[in-house]
Design an enzyme around this catalytic site. Structure first.
Site, mmCIF file in Angstrom:
data_model
loop_
_atom_site.group_PDB
_atom_site.id
_atom_site.type_symbol
_atom_site.label_atom_id
_atom_site.label_comp_id
_atom_site.label_asym_id
_atom_site.label_seq_id
_atom_site.Cartn_x
_atom_site.Cartn_y
_atom_site.Cartn_z
ATOM 1 N N GLY A 86 5.278 -3.217 -5.782
ATOM 2 C CA GLY A 86 4.571 -4.447 -6.340
ATOM 3 C C GLY A 86 5.254 -5.589 -6.532
ATOM 4 O O GLY A 86 4.867 -6.751 -6.655
ATOM 5 N N GLU A 109 8.892 2.409 -6.029
ATOM 6 C CA GLU A 109 8.570 2.656 -4.621
ATOM 7 C C GLU A 109 8.264 1.294 -3.871
ATOM 8 O O GLU A 109 7.066 0.747 -3.461
ATOM 9 C CB GLU A 109 7.628 3.665 -4.243
ATOM 10 C CG GLU A 109 6.361 3.672 -5.129
ATOM 11 C CD GLU A 109 5.243 4.608 -4.728
ATOM 12 O OE1 GLU A 109 5.815 5.786 -4.580
ATOM 13 O OE2 GLU A 109 4.223 4.521 -4.795
ATOM 14 N N PRO A 110 9.261 0.198 -3.811
ATOM 15 C CA PRO A 110 9.093 -0.888 -3.268
ATOM 16 C C PRO A 110 8.878 -0.895 -1.580
ATOM 17 O O PRO A 110 9.639 -0.280 -0.975
ATOM 18 C CB PRO A 110 10.407 -1.736 -3.644
ATOM 19 C CG PRO A 110 11.458 -0.430 -3.745
ATOM 20 C CD PRO A 110 10.781 0.606 -4.124
ATOM 21 N N GLY A 111 7.953 -1.803 -1.351
ATOM 22 C CA GLY A 111 7.852 -2.222 0.210
ATOM 23 C C GLY A 111 8.292 -3.463 0.423
ATOM 24 O O GLY A 111 9.275 -3.844 0.863
ATOM 25 N N ARG A 112 7.390 -4.335 0.204
ATOM 26 C CA ARG A 112 7.541 -5.833 0.412
ATOM 27 C C ARG A 112 8.971 -6.423 0.091
ATOM 28 O O ARG A 112 9.632 -7.325 0.788
ATOM 29 C CB ARG A 112 6.534 -6.581 -0.435
ATOM 30 C CG ARG A 112 6.530 -8.116 0.141
ATOM 31 C CD ARG A 112 5.522 -8.901 -0.973
ATOM 32 N NE ARG A 112 4.221 -8.248 -1.132
ATOM 33 C CZ ARG A 112 3.216 -8.435 -0.523
ATOM 34 N NH1 ARG A 112 3.247 -9.283 0.510
ATOM 35 N NH2 ARG A 112 2.112 -7.691 -0.610
ATOM 36 N N CYS A 171 -8.730 -16.329 19.630
ATOM 37 C CA CYS A 171 -9.936 -17.165 20.015
ATOM 38 C C CYS A 171 -10.534 -16.892 18.533
ATOM 39 O O CYS A 171 -11.644 -16.323 18.474
ATOM 40 C CB CYS A 171 -10.644 -16.444 21.131
ATOM 41 S SG CYS A 171 -9.674 -16.524 22.557
ATOM 42 N N GLU A 172 -10.018 -17.514 17.643
ATOM 43 C CA GLU A 172 -10.594 -17.844 16.202
ATOM 44 C C GLU A 172 -10.239 -18.895 15.457
ATOM 45 O O GLU A 172 -8.792 -19.258 15.406
ATOM 46 C CB GLU A 172 -10.124 -16.599 15.431
ATOM 47 C CG GLU A 172 -10.158 -15.381 15.695
ATOM 48 C CD GLU A 172 -11.495 -14.517 15.570
ATOM 49 O OE1 GLU A 172 -12.095 -15.170 14.333
ATOM 50 O OE2 GLU A 172 -12.072 -13.605 16.154
ATOM 51 N N ARG A 223 -1.562 -11.729 7.835
ATOM 52 C CA ARG A 223 -1.798 -11.971 6.608
ATOM 53 C C ARG A 223 -2.356 -13.367 6.242
ATOM 54 O O ARG A 223 -3.073 -13.443 4.884
ATOM 55 C CB ARG A 223 -0.442 -12.184 5.643
ATOM 56 C CG ARG A 223 0.274 -10.473 5.871
ATOM 57 C CD ARG A 223 1.374 -10.369 4.974
ATOM 58 N NE ARG A 223 1.362 -10.522 3.700
ATOM 59 C CZ ARG A 223 1.569 -11.383 2.790
ATOM 60 N NH1 ARG A 223 2.054 -12.565 3.383
ATOM 61 N NH2 ARG A 223 1.197 -11.656 1.619
ATOM 62 N N TYR A 228 -5.301 -12.774 3.400
ATOM 63 C CA TYR A 228 -5.207 -13.064 2.267
ATOM 64 C C TYR A 228 -5.000 -14.438 1.751
ATOM 65 O O TYR A 228 -4.388 -14.834 0.608
ATOM 66 C CB TYR A 228 -4.023 -12.136 1.510
ATOM 67 C CG TYR A 228 -3.573 -10.816 2.072
ATOM 68 C CD1 TYR A 228 -4.354 -9.742 1.406
ATOM 69 C CD2 TYR A 228 -2.515 -10.505 2.512
ATOM 70 C CE1 TYR A 228 -4.512 -8.520 1.555
ATOM 71 C CE2 TYR A 228 -2.083 -9.111 3.049
ATOM 72 C CZ TYR A 228 -3.152 -8.247 2.546
ATOM 73 O OH TYR A 228 -2.835 -6.683 2.771
HETATM 74 C C1 LIG Z 1 1.793 -0.514 -0.887
HETATM 75 C C2 LIG Z 1 2.307 0.577 -1.904
HETATM 76 C C3 LIG Z 1 3.512 0.336 -2.316
HETATM 77 C C4 LIG Z 1 4.389 -0.913 -1.953
HETATM 78 O O1 LIG Z 1 3.971 -1.874 -2.058
HETATM 79 P P1 LIG Z 1 4.868 -3.408 -2.133
HETATM 80 O O2 LIG Z 1 4.124 -4.355 -2.815
HETATM 81 O O3 LIG Z 1 4.895 -3.395 -0.787
HETATM 82 O O4 LIG Z 1 6.069 -3.110 -2.700
HETATM 83 C C5 LIG Z 1 3.967 1.231 -3.033
HETATM 84 N N1 LIG Z 1 3.271 2.331 -3.413
HETATM 85 C C6 LIG Z 1 1.916 2.642 -3.119
HETATM 86 C C7 LIG Z 1 1.277 3.577 -3.458
HETATM 87 C C8 LIG Z 1 1.361 1.714 -2.107
HETATM 88 O O5 LIG Z 1 0.365 1.656 -1.961
#
Ligand SMILES: *Cc1c(COP(=O)(O)O)cnc(C)c1O
Length: 434
Positions: free
Chosen positions: A249, A292-295, A363-364, A332, A336
């Site tokens: 997050g 658990e980072p993604g973004r 086409c939007e 995105r 969003y």
């Molecule tokens: C999407 C998600 C993440 C990663 O979130 P980011 O905002 O991309 O860091 C981690 N854990 C869970 C369960 C998620 O659904």
């Protein structure tokens, strides 16, 4: 009006020479010529550095959230950097294992896992399954799902925390499809059920309060809630909580207006708040704290390249600059209202003194990549436009809308570029027809 793109929004290897921007030692406009556009370009060094910052900040463990950006090369890269991987579907699990990652490095998420997904995860020997509902516990209780083994599970709780982000990105408020609410007693009941099930090992608690979060308050409140529940579990059930997984997050800067804390700062805040929370709650056995980072790993390392094809000025209204991608490679902005900035790959040091709207080719009318973008006054057809901070939730959310083949993914590092996902072909577009 506005100056050149800020270095703050670019991967750290970016250099600008005679106006031409290079990333990982490779000229961006040359990449566009060589591999075509749209093109997802990732700075491998930036990806690795971000993984390392997370490892340093969270020595108890980091799981990369695969949904932000996943392909075999990315799965191998994060595992090489010592991270484990979290997946949210059987498909993500398949891609990660296909990349050669051992299932013991994978954590499985999802609010509606199927019997098959659970069975495959359990049989493969995943690191943990994060349980999201009572129905899932019912499924795990069936002998054919877990088999003879013992499956480590975390309980995903809903801490009832508002995360100060976009409504669609907030997942920790009481009204959410994710997790067992703490407030209703369901979280406690779920832990109790796990303790009663011989085929499950209680590994700890998980929460994920949302995404693109800049402020610490939400994380602090989540840690308070997790610590209280931990203390309650110790007292009422006599169980130790081994791990508190705080989810992902952390936000990143998409535009000059975004003020995202660095990874190290976020980690320091989390450990400070965690220390206070376990002390206040009277927790006896201090859990490991994982994330658990993604973004915040993938987004800042990615730049999407487009070529300008059409420029249409409606006097007194606005100028539309249309590029050769859009909604399908980056949903995105439409999904969003996400904001980005852009620069011209061959004039990256130019002032951006013209206000235009960068539109996609779908086409939007809503297919606008950047409404009111600042670009150089001499922007012309054929220019390569680069949109930074597009490494997360672009490729992974891409579609074939309007039957546009999905772009290739290129990793750059030390002066060389390699295609890690090839561009789709017209044959791919009809390849599933029977
Ligand atoms: C999407 C998600 C993440 C990663 O979130 P980011 O905002 O991309 O860091 C981690 N854990 C869970 C369960 C998620 O659904």
């Amino acid at each position: 009006m506005s100056g050149p793109i800020s270095a703050r929004l670019l991967p750290r290897t970016v250099t600008i020479t005679g106006g031409r921007a290079a990333v990982g030692g490779v000229d961006l406009a040359t990449l566009a010529d060589e591999f075509g556009t749209p093109l997802y370009v990732y700075d491998e060094h930036e990806l690795r550095e971000r993984c390392r910052e997370y490892r340093a900040g969270f020595p108890d463990g980091v799981h990369y959230a695969a949904k932000a950006f996943l392909c075999g090369a990315m799965a191998r890269l994060v595992v090489e950097e010592g991270l484990d991987i979290d997946v949210a579907s059987g498909g993500e699990l398949h891609v990660v294992r296909h990349a050669g990652v051992d299932a013991s490095r994978v954590v499985v998420h999802g609010n509606n896992k199927s019997d098959d997904e659970l069975r495959i995860a359990a049989t493969a020997g995943v690191k943990a399954v994060v349980v999201d509902s009572h129905d899932e516990l019912d499924r795990l209780a069936r002998p054919e799902v877990v088999g003879d083994g013992r499956l480590r599970v975390l309980i995903r709780v809903n801490p009832g925390v508002e995360a100060h982000t976009h409504e669609y990105l907030a997942t920790g408020a009481v009204d959410s499809k994710f997790g067992f609410p703490i407030a209703t007693g369901d979280a406690m009941r779920a832990v109790e059920r796990v303790a009663e099930m011989r085929q499950l090992e209680f590994g700890g608690l998980h929460c994920h309060i949302g995404s693109q979060i800049f402020r610490r308050e939400g994380f602090d409140a989540a840690l308070d809630a997790l610590a209280s529940l931990t203390a309650q579990i110790e007292v009422a059930l006599g169980l130790e909580v081994d791990e508190l997984d705080l989810g992902g997050g952390l936000g990143i800067a998409y535009t000059e207006a975004d003020d995202a804390p660095p990874i190290a700062q976020h980690a320091a805040w989390v450990h400070e708040a965690f220390g206070a929370a376990v002390t206040n709650a009277g927790v006896r056995h201090r859990p490991r704290v994982t994330t658990e980072p993604g973004r915040s790993i993938a987004a800042p390392a990615g730049i999407t390249l487009y070529r300008v094809g059409t420029i249409k000025t409606i006097p007194g209204v606005r100028t539309y600059v249309s590029v050769d991608g859009g909604l399908a490679d980056n949903p995105r902005p439409a999904l969003y209202g996400a904001r980005y900035e852009a620069f011209v790959a061959t004039r990256a040091d130019a002032d951006r003194d013209q206000l235009v709207t960068i539109a996609g080719k779908h086409c939007e009318q809503g297919d606008l990549l950047i409404r009111d973008a600042e670009v150089p006054g001499d922007l012309a057809i054929g220019d390569v436009l680069a949109v930074p901070a597009t490494g997360a939730y672009g490729h992974s959310m891409a579609s074939n809308y309007n039957q546009l083949p999905r772009p290739a993914v290129v990793f750059v590092s030390d002066g060389s570029a390699r295609v890690v996902v090839r561009r789709e072909t017209l044959a791919d577009l009809v390849g599933r027809e029977v």
